[in-house]
Motif scaffolding. Sequence first.
Motif, PDB file in Angstrom:
ATOM      1  N   ALA A 156       0.920 -26.796   2.937  1.00 23.73           N
ATOM      2  CA  ALA A 156       0.768 -25.426   2.440  1.00 23.73           C
ATOM      3  C   ALA A 156       1.137 -25.349   0.961  1.00 23.73           C
ATOM      4  CB  ALA A 156       1.652 -24.478   3.245  1.00 23.73           C
ATOM      5  N   VAL A 157       0.379 -24.554   0.221  1.00 19.31           N
ATOM      6  CA  VAL A 157       0.634 -24.304  -1.198  1.00 19.31           C
ATOM      7  C   VAL A 157       0.494 -22.801  -1.423  1.00 19.31           C
ATOM      8  CG1 VAL A 157      -0.204 -24.685  -3.550  1.00 19.31           C
ATOM      9  CG2 VAL A 157      -0.241 -26.565  -1.907  1.00 19.31           C
ATOM     10  N   SER A 158       1.455 -22.205  -2.116  1.00 22.82           N
ATOM     11  CA  SER A 158       1.318 -20.796  -2.481  1.00 22.82           C
ATOM     12  C   SER A 158       1.203 -20.683  -3.991  1.00 22.82           C
ATOM     13  CB  SER A 158       2.486 -19.957  -1.937  1.00 22.82           C
ATOM     14  OG  SER A 158       3.724 -20.445  -2.373  1.00 22.82           O
ATOM     15  N   THR A 159       0.351 -19.746  -4.417  1.00 23.76           N
ATOM     16  CA  THR A 159       0.095 -19.540  -5.837  1.00 23.76           C
ATOM     17  C   THR A 159       0.321 -18.068  -6.175  1.00 23.76           C
ATOM     18  OG1 THR A 159      -1.565 -21.298  -5.781  1.00 23.76           O
ATOM     19  CG2 THR A 159      -1.605 -19.835  -7.681  1.00 23.76           C
ATOM     20  N   TYR A 160       1.042 -17.846  -7.258  1.00 19.76           N
ATOM     21  CA  TYR A 160       1.388 -16.506  -7.723  1.00 19.76           C
ATOM     22  C   TYR A 160       0.709 -16.314  -9.072  1.00 19.76           C
ATOM     23  CZ  TYR A 160       5.114 -17.575  -4.421  1.00 19.76           C
ATOM     24  OH  TYR A 160       5.812 -17.949  -3.305  1.00 19.76           O
ATOM     25  N   LYS A 161      -0.016 -15.206  -9.234  1.00 18.99           N
ATOM     26  CA  LYS A 161      -0.702 -14.924 -10.498  1.00 18.99           C
ATOM     27  C   LYS A 161      -0.369 -13.505 -10.941  1.00 18.99           C
ATOM     28  CE  LYS A 161      -4.418 -18.162  -9.470  1.00 18.99           C
ATOM     29  NZ  LYS A 161      -5.865 -18.354  -9.301  1.00 18.99           N
ATOM     30  N   ASN A 162      -0.531 -13.243 -12.230  1.00 21.09           N
ATOM     31  CA  ASN A 162      -0.224 -11.947 -12.844  1.00 21.09           C
ATOM     32  C   ASN A 162       1.285 -11.748 -12.919  1.00 21.09           C
ATOM     33  OD1 ASN A 162      -0.987  -9.558 -14.164  1.00 21.09           O
ATOM     34  ND2 ASN A 162      -0.945  -8.372 -12.279  1.00 21.09           N
ATOM     35  N   LEU A 163       2.018 -12.833 -13.201  1.00 25.29           N
ATOM     36  CA  LEU A 163       3.465 -12.749 -13.402  1.00 25.29           C
ATOM     37  C   LEU A 163       3.757 -12.340 -14.844  1.00 25.29           C
ATOM     38  CD1 LEU A 163       4.476 -16.083 -11.614  1.00 25.29           C
ATOM     39  CD2 LEU A 163       4.736 -13.760 -10.705  1.00 25.29           C
ATOM     40  N   SER A 164       4.977 -11.875 -15.091  1.00 27.55           N
ATOM     41  CA  SER A 164       5.362 -11.582 -16.468  1.00 27.55           C
ATOM     42  C   SER A 164       5.542 -12.908 -17.213  1.00 27.55           C
ATOM     43  CB  SER A 164       6.643 -10.749 -16.516  1.00 27.55           C
ATOM     44  OG  SER A 164       7.724 -11.477 -16.005  1.00 27.55           O
ATOM     45  N   GLU A 165       5.444 -12.857 -18.515  1.00 25.52           N
ATOM     46  CA  GLU A 165       5.502 -14.064 -19.339  1.00 25.52           C
ATOM     47  C   GLU A 165       6.829 -14.808 -19.209  1.00 25.52           C
ATOM     48  OE1 GLU A 165       3.173 -15.697 -21.168  1.00 25.52           O
ATOM     49  OE2 GLU A 165       1.813 -14.275 -20.213  1.00 25.52           O
ATOM     50  N   ASP A 166       7.931 -14.070 -19.093  1.00 22.79           N
ATOM     51  CA  ASP A 166       9.255 -14.693 -19.068  1.00 22.79           C
ATOM     52  C   ASP A 166       9.668 -15.011 -17.635  1.00 22.79           C
ATOM     53  OD1 ASP A 166       9.542 -14.441 -21.846  1.00 22.79           O
ATOM     54  OD2 ASP A 166      10.222 -12.365 -21.624  1.00 22.79           O
ATOM     55  N   LEU A 167       9.932 -16.291 -17.378  1.00 23.23           N
ATOM     56  CA  LEU A 167      10.398 -16.721 -16.059  1.00 23.23           C
ATOM     57  C   LEU A 167      11.914 -16.865 -16.091  1.00 23.23           C
ATOM     58  CD1 LEU A 167       7.694 -19.430 -15.253  1.00 23.23           C
ATOM     59  CD2 LEU A 167       7.788 -17.060 -14.448  1.00 23.23           C
ATOM     60  N   PRO A 168      12.578 -16.692 -14.949  1.00 20.51           N
ATOM     61  CA  PRO A 168      14.041 -16.859 -14.913  1.00 20.51           C
ATOM     62  C   PRO A 168      14.451 -18.275 -15.328  1.00 20.51           C
ATOM     63  CG  PRO A 168      13.230 -15.908 -12.853  1.00 20.51           C
ATOM     64  CD  PRO A 168      12.030 -16.340 -13.641  1.00 20.51           C
ATOM     65  N   GLY A 169      15.666 -18.414 -15.838  1.00 21.00           N
ATOM     66  CA  GLY A 169      16.188 -19.725 -16.207  1.00 21.00           C
ATOM     67  C   GLY A 169      16.144 -20.676 -15.020  1.00 21.00           C
ATOM     68  N   GLY A 170      15.759 -21.921 -15.260  1.00 23.91           N
ATOM     69  CA  GLY A 170      15.720 -22.935 -14.211  1.00 23.91           C
ATOM     70  C   GLY A 170      14.415 -22.961 -13.427  1.00 23.91           C
ATOM     71  N   ILE A 171      13.555 -21.960 -13.617  1.00 21.84           N
ATOM     72  CA  ILE A 171      12.259 -21.956 -12.929  1.00 21.84           C
ATOM     73  C   ILE A 171      11.302 -22.756 -13.806  1.00 21.84           C
ATOM     74  CG2 ILE A 171      10.322 -20.532 -12.133  1.00 21.84           C
ATOM     75  CD1 ILE A 171      12.883 -20.395 -10.364  1.00 21.84           C
ATOM     76  N   GLU A 172      11.057 -23.995 -13.364  1.00 17.60           N
ATOM     77  CA  GLU A 172      10.210 -24.910 -14.140  1.00 17.60           C
ATOM     78  C   GLU A 172       9.554 -25.892 -13.183  1.00 17.60           C
ATOM     79  OE1 GLU A 172      13.944 -27.807 -15.371  1.00 17.60           O
ATOM     80  OE2 GLU A 172      13.411 -26.121 -16.665  1.00 17.60           O
ATOM     81  N   GLU A 173       8.530 -26.558 -13.667  1.00 12.94           N
ATOM     82  CA  GLU A 173       7.820 -27.533 -12.838  1.00 12.94           C
ATOM     83  C   GLU A 173       8.786 -28.597 -12.342  1.00 12.94           C
ATOM     84  OE1 GLU A 173       4.348 -28.987 -14.892  1.00 12.94           O
ATOM     85  OE2 GLU A 173       3.475 -26.985 -15.012  1.00 12.94           O
ATOM     86  N   GLY A 174       8.684 -28.930 -11.049  1.00 12.61           N
ATOM     87  CA  GLY A 174       9.518 -29.969 -10.448  1.00 12.61           C
ATOM     88  C   GLY A 174      10.773 -29.454  -9.768  1.00 12.61           C
ATOM     89  N   CYS A 175      11.129 -28.174  -9.994  1.00 14.56           N
ATOM     90  CA  CYS A 175      12.362 -27.682  -9.368  1.00 14.56           C
ATOM     91  C   CYS A 175      12.090 -27.191  -7.947  1.00 14.56           C
ATOM     92  CB  CYS A 175      13.045 -26.623 -10.224  1.00 14.56           C
ATOM     93  SG  CYS A 175      12.407 -24.968 -10.092  1.00 14.56           S
ATOM     94  N   LYS A 176      13.097 -27.374  -7.098  1.00 15.64           N
ATOM     95  CA  LYS A 176      13.012 -26.910  -5.710  1.00 15.64           C
ATOM     96  C   LYS A 176      13.451 -25.452  -5.668  1.00 15.64           C
ATOM     97  CE  LYS A 176      13.455 -31.296  -3.320  1.00 15.64           C
ATOM     98  NZ  LYS A 176      12.045 -31.502  -3.465  1.00 15.64           N
ATOM     99  N   VAL A 177      12.761 -24.665  -4.835  1.00 15.12           N
ATOM    100  CA  VAL A 177      13.113 -23.263  -4.665  1.00 15.12           C
ATOM    101  C   VAL A 177      13.282 -22.965  -3.176  1.00 15.12           C
ATOM    102  CG1 VAL A 177      12.042 -22.445  -6.805  1.00 15.12           C
ATOM    103  CG2 VAL A 177      10.668 -22.586  -4.729  1.00 15.12           C
ATOM    104  N   SER A 178      14.075 -21.955  -2.890  1.00 12.34           N
ATOM    105  CA  SER A 178      14.323 -21.536  -1.515  1.00 12.34           C
ATOM    106  C   SER A 178      13.599 -20.231  -1.233  1.00 12.34           C
ATOM    107  CB  SER A 178      15.817 -21.315  -1.293  1.00 12.34           C
ATOM    108  OG  SER A 178      16.522 -22.506  -1.531  1.00 12.34           O
ATOM    109  N   SER A 179      13.210 -20.045   0.013  1.00  6.54           N
ATOM    110  CA  SER A 179      12.582 -18.800   0.436  1.00  6.54           C
ATOM    111  C   SER A 179      13.452 -17.625   0.018  1.00  6.54           C
ATOM    112  CB  SER A 179      12.408 -18.823   1.953  1.00  6.54           C
ATOM    113  OG  SER A 179      11.814 -17.630   2.396  1.00  6.54           O
ATOM    114  N   GLY A 180      12.850 -16.640  -0.651  1.00  7.89           N
ATOM    115  CA  GLY A 180      13.585 -15.462  -1.098  1.00  7.89           C
ATOM    116  C   GLY A 180      14.188 -15.568  -2.479  1.00  7.89           C
TER     117      GLY A 180
END
Length: 163
Positions: A91-115
């Motif tokens: 499964a792959v989820s894709t999010y589009k129409n986000l604001s330009e600024d992402l939270p710190g630490g949100i970058e390619e290769g990082c693991k994220v948790s549900s929520g």
Amino acid sequence: ADTTAADTDKKNDAGVIPKFINPTGGTVMNAHSSEVPVFSKTMNDYRTHNGVDISAQPSADVFAAADGTITQIWDDPMMGKCLKIEHSGGAVSTYKNLSEDLPGGIEEGCKVSSGQVIGCAGESALAEIAEESHIHYEIAINGISADPCKYIEFSKEDNSYEG
């Protein structure tokens, strides 16, 4: 080598599609339609819609719909700031129409948790700018577009208010 029950569970989990949550808490404004073209207010034409548009106020938090790894972050000329998360089960989820600024630490290769907050709703998608504020959200299973409504229980839109 000895394998523990936890190791066995990890191997089994790799093939299981995760339980997804609503990434904004909002309602579905425009449905998934990967085969039948639907009318686009912005583009003034008919086109397929490989995701759902989920209502979200500008700058509202957007959450990872399931555990996974961010594999791609990019700027699309028509869909704005985009982010892709790979999950278990192909499964792959894709999010589009986000604001330009992402939270710190949100970058390619990082693991994220549900929520976990992965961004905020933006108004960066030129292809959907005539729509009410929302994010465009897609799910693919083994590379095939899937209707997110089959995996997420969204609250129903209240169409009684005309604004």
